[in-house]
Structures are given as structure tokens and as C-alpha cells.
Design a protein around this motif. Sequence first.
Motif: not given
Length: 233
Positions: A95-99
Motif C-alpha cells: 500500500t502507498g509508495i512501495p520500497v
Amino acid sequence: MTREENDSAGKAAIVLLSGGLDSITVLALAIRQGYACHALSFDYGQRHNAELAAARRIAEQYRVADHKIFNLGLNAMGGSALTDSAIAVPTSPQTGIPVTYVPARNTIFLAYALGWAEVLHASDVFIGVNAVDYSGYPDCRPAFIQAFQTMANLATKAGVEGQQIRIHTPLMAMSKADIIRQGSALGVDYADTVSCYAADVEGRACGVCDACRLRAAGFAAAGVADPTRYVRG
């Protein structure tokens, strides 16, 4: 020949070439439009060089006007699963901006492309960013591209003197399936491309990272046989 192809025939263009599915499609599109393509790749300290090796083969196959590979060493900063061995590549949706987001990567890549474009007196830069089937990276959005193009024409000698730089994003609004269909229509062979974030030294894909999932789903949706070589397949 279309009007667009006639207008671009023989003109120099910079094409960012990673060696992945999207970038080979963009290269094929630019060549189809008549541009003399100068391919630009980066050894930026990524986890593996399989994609970069694919870029070399693709550049040779398409007989580009020139192919440059710049060494950036973004692994010195880290902060991404693609440049820092201490951060694992995710094997499930995030979820969100991934690593796997590499800080400022496309900004840096486009800056190098912009510099080379000025040297070649080229007005066109092609990049395979996509805002449909992508991982949520902020530097793949239309707003980013528009902002960079505005900056490019303010910050360069070419722009100030009236030679406007154009950043072409032909895949921006296409699904992965649409990209594959477009490339297939252009005769692109995706067998030698590498998209996997964690490919092995032979370029075989892990099959479980975000890039692999998007790629596999794209081939399935396009109704095209997936030529990807998988470690577990």
C-alpha cells in the motif's frame, strides 16, 4: 507515412532504455515514427545488471544511432529495495509508495537525457513511464512529466533560445496489456526483456515481485503468450 512520422523523420531523439518491457516498446514506437534514436541506459547501483544486459542487446538489435550507459551509483544513497541490499524486495502487494521506489530516479535519468539532447541538438526525449499499470511511483505521473518539461525549457540554452524540449510518454495512459498489444503489432520480441526487480544473473524472473505480477497479468490480459523465463518455472 503519417504526418507525425514525416515531421520526425531523421530527427535525433533520446530514448531511455532500461531493457524492460516498457522501454523496448517506446524504442520501437520512436523508430516507427522515424526518429534517429540515441538510447540511454543507467548502471545506477541496482540489485542486478540483467536488465542492463538486455538493454545492450536491444540497442544492438534495433541498430540505434548510439547507446550510452552512465554509471550513477545511487546505491551510495540507498533508501530503496532496488539499491539497498538491506531492504528486501516485497513479494506481496504494497500500500502507498512501495520500497522499490528509487528516490528521484526519473528526475535524475531525465536530467541526463536532457543534457545529451542539448549536445545532440535534439528536441525529443522518450521515456516509458506509465500511470495506469504501475506501482504508485510519484515520478511516473503526468504532472511530474509536465513539470519537468517546463523546467527543461527554462533551464537549458536550447529552451531559452527557442528550441523547445518535448518529453514524450507514449505509454502514459496505456494498460500493460495495451502496451504489449502495441509492441506486438510493431514486431517487438519481449523474450529478451527483463522487468523483474530481483532477476538472477541469467536474467530469470522471480515471478513474485510487483514488476513480475504486473508483467504476467499484462500478457494474460493481452492474450499473448508470456515469454518470460522464470526461476521457478
